[in-house]
Design a protein around this motif. Structure first.
Motif, PDB file in Angstrom:
ATOM      1  N   ASN A  19      -1.566   2.757   4.609  1.00 17.93           N
ATOM      2  CA  ASN A  19      -2.034   2.525   6.389  1.00 17.93           C
ATOM      3  C   ASN A  19      -4.159   2.636   5.488  1.00 17.93           C
ATOM      4  OD1 ASN A  19       0.251   2.025   7.627  1.00 17.93           O
ATOM      5  ND2 ASN A  19       0.237   3.498   7.257  1.00 17.93           N
ATOM      6  N   ALA A  85      -9.574   0.783  16.224  1.00 16.05           N
ATOM      7  CA  ALA A  85      -9.043   0.822  14.538  1.00 16.05           C
ATOM      8  C   ALA A  85     -10.408   0.631  13.501  1.00 16.05           C
ATOM      9  CB  ALA A  85      -8.149  -0.716  14.508  1.00 16.05           C
ATOM     10  N   LEU A  87     -12.120  -0.027   9.341  1.00 16.03           N
ATOM     11  CA  LEU A  87     -11.754  -0.561   7.977  1.00 16.03           C
ATOM     12  C   LEU A  87     -13.122   0.331   6.770  1.00 16.03           C
ATOM     13  CD1 LEU A  87     -10.400  -2.922   5.757  1.00 16.03           C
ATOM     14  CD2 LEU A  87     -12.219  -4.057   7.167  1.00 16.03           C
ATOM     15  N   ARG A 301      -9.068  -7.738   7.048  1.00 14.42           N
ATOM     16  CA  ARG A 301      -7.879  -6.835   7.347  1.00 14.42           C
ATOM     17  C   ARG A 301      -6.314  -7.090   7.607  1.00 14.42           C
ATOM     18  NH1 ARG A 301      -5.784  -4.424  12.604  1.00 14.42           N
ATOM     19  NH2 ARG A 301      -5.677  -2.025  12.596  1.00 14.42           N
ATOM     20  N   LEU A 306      -2.831  -5.725   6.778  1.00 21.09           N
ATOM     21  CA  LEU A 306      -2.455  -4.868   8.194  1.00 21.09           C
ATOM     22  C   LEU A 306      -2.116  -5.317   9.465  1.00 21.09           C
ATOM     23  CD1 LEU A 306      -5.622  -2.170   6.912  1.00 21.09           C
ATOM     24  CD2 LEU A 306      -3.093  -2.434   6.269  1.00 21.09           C
ATOM     25  N   SER A 308      -1.230  -3.693  14.071  1.00 18.78           N
ATOM     26  CA  SER A 308      -2.000  -2.626  15.217  1.00 18.78           C
ATOM     27  C   SER A 308      -0.816  -2.484  15.881  1.00 18.78           C
ATOM     28  CB  SER A 308      -2.756  -2.691  15.829  1.00 18.78           C
ATOM     29  OG  SER A 308      -4.792  -3.052  14.957  1.00 18.78           O
ATOM     30  N   SER A 321      -3.424   1.098  12.372  1.00 17.11           N
ATOM     31  CA  SER A 321      -3.156   0.830  11.570  1.00 17.11           C
ATOM     32  C   SER A 321      -1.917   0.593  10.762  1.00 17.11           C
ATOM     33  CB  SER A 321      -4.534   0.726  10.564  1.00 17.11           C
ATOM     34  OG  SER A 321      -5.678   0.758  11.415  1.00 17.11           O
ATOM     35  N   ASP A 380       2.671  -6.748  15.167  1.00 19.44           N
ATOM     36  CA  ASP A 380       0.858  -5.963  15.058  1.00 19.44           C
ATOM     37  C   ASP A 380       0.683  -6.376  17.547  1.00 19.44           C
ATOM     38  OD1 ASP A 380      -1.354  -6.259  15.132  1.00 19.44           O
ATOM     39  OD2 ASP A 380      -1.974  -8.603  15.697  1.00 19.44           O
TER      40      ASP A 380
END
Length: 393
Positions: A19, A85, A87, A301, A306, A308, A321, A380
């Motif tokens: 993740n 979140a 990245l 993302r 990925l 959430s 994530s 998600d």
């Protein structure tokens, strides 16, 4: 006897599992990588300069992922703590022709790409006599071909070494299960090598599960998802017209069909970062354009597969994530390993249901509080409370 139920084989994705995946900004020298890195991360890391190899060691920063659902949940719960979140993004040294054989910072550059999970490939599509181009003039199609070829050459070299090692093992002969497995692996590696030698990127192959398992062990450069970032002048970005853009689009359609193209102006994005939020919003409104940074982060993302889930309450709203396809116990493990080991159930509320009904008790009264077990695949945007037993000491 009733027929046995067919076991559905789970599709394994190209790339590392996990993740906490990373993306890297890649391109030839002096195409705007470091300035884009600063604009994305809103920090002063990176080393933008008008000469090749200004960036040597990769810089790293975490970028907040823009998400309207997270913003709404924060407004709804008004928590004491808010954790969005993020990245992880790397600014990687500029590539040059011959990097696969060590030219420039070639070997370091390629090892840094191997360490990330997806690539922002920046292509220069503006003329500026004040900014040196490492190839002497601006030709984005040539630049795309250079990068694609250098990455494939390095992958071929790496796969050939792997294949040589496998042949030494299978050359011993024998009929053991281990030997059978080695021969299967050798056949897969040979097919990957043939694919690369045919001038094709590994991510564009239609690989089966066994093949993907082997490919993922190789950490190949051309197996990583790519988002192409066309860096235009501010003038071209504002008028939404650029003489190089159709050529870049045609190249992607022919050589990397399905890959995403995002046009922007790094100089414009850099200018926005030097303004307050209010000033930047007014500038965009006056010019009738939007910043593309949020789109870049969200698109990357998705390219990393990925998604959430949220944990919410008065104390904290947090966006976590996970890889899409993750089951509830493994999602709980992202919060804490003990939650995965002692998982009992997940109480799930859909974001859309909470937003529509406006209160948790109304969601429950409407029968939309879902109780899910170990086989539940997270979706998600799920809002989740995990129930777990006592951890064993």
């Amino acid at each position: 006897m009733p027929p046995k139920k067919a076991v559905k084989e789970e599709k394994i994705l190209l790339g590392r599992p996990g993740n906490n995946l990373k993306s890297g900004i890649v391109g030839l020298a002096n195409v705007g990588k470091s300035t884009l890195f600063q604009a994305i991360t809103k920090c002063t890391l990176g080393n933008p300069a008008n000469f090749p190899y200004a960036t040597i060691n990769p810089e790293e920063a975490r970028v907040i992922v823009p998400d309207e659902r997270y913003d709404w949940l924060c407004d709804f719960y008004k928590p004491a703590s808010k954790v969005p979140a993020n990245l992880t993004v790397y600014d990687i040294a500029g590539l040059t022709r011959g990097a696969s054989t060590g030219a420039g910072l070639g070997n370091a550059f390629l090892s840094h790409i191997r360490a990330v999970d997806a690539i922002f490939q920046v292509v220069r599509c503006f003329d500026d006599a004040q900014i040196i181009h490492v190839e002497g003039d601006v030709d984005p199609v040539r630049d795309l071909n250079i990068i694609g070829e250098e990455l494939r050459i390095k992958d071929i070299e790496f796969v050939e070494k792997n294949l040589e090692a496998l042949k030494k093992q299978t050359g011993r002969g024998g009929q053991s299960l281990e030997m059978k497995k080695l021969k299967e692996e050798q056949a897969i590696v040979e097919s990957v090598l043939a694919w690369l030698q045919d001038g094709k990127d590994v991510r564009k192959g239609n690989w089966g599960t066994k093949e993907v398992v082997i490919i993922n062990q190789l950490l190949l450069l051309t197996a990583k998802p790519v988002i192409y970032v066309v860096n235009m002048s501010e003038k071209d970005f504002i008028r939404q017209k650029n003489k190089y853009l159709p050529k870049v689009k045609a190249w992607i359609d022919e050589n990397s069909p399905g890959d995403i193209l995002i046009p922007l102006s790094v100089s414009f994005e850099d200018r926005l970062t030097r303004m307050s939020d209010e000033e930047a919003a007014k500038e965009c409104a006056d010019l009738k354009v939007k910043s593309m940074i949020g789109k870049l982060v969200v698109t990357m993302r998705k390219a990393l597969n990925l998604g959430s889930f949220f944990t919410t309450g008065a104390d904290e709203v947090r966006q976590w994530s996970i890889r899409m396809g993750t089951k509830a116990p493994q999602a709980a493990g992202v919060i804490h390993g003990d939650l995965e080991k002692t998982f009992i159930q997940a109480l799930v509320v859909k974001y859309d249901d909470l937003k529509e009904l406006g209160a948790e008790d109304k969601v429950k009264a409407a029968g939309k509080l879902l109780i899910k077990g170990k086989e539940y695949v997270m979706e998600d945007g799920d809002i989740v409370l995990f129930k777990a037993g006592a951890a064993k000491s």
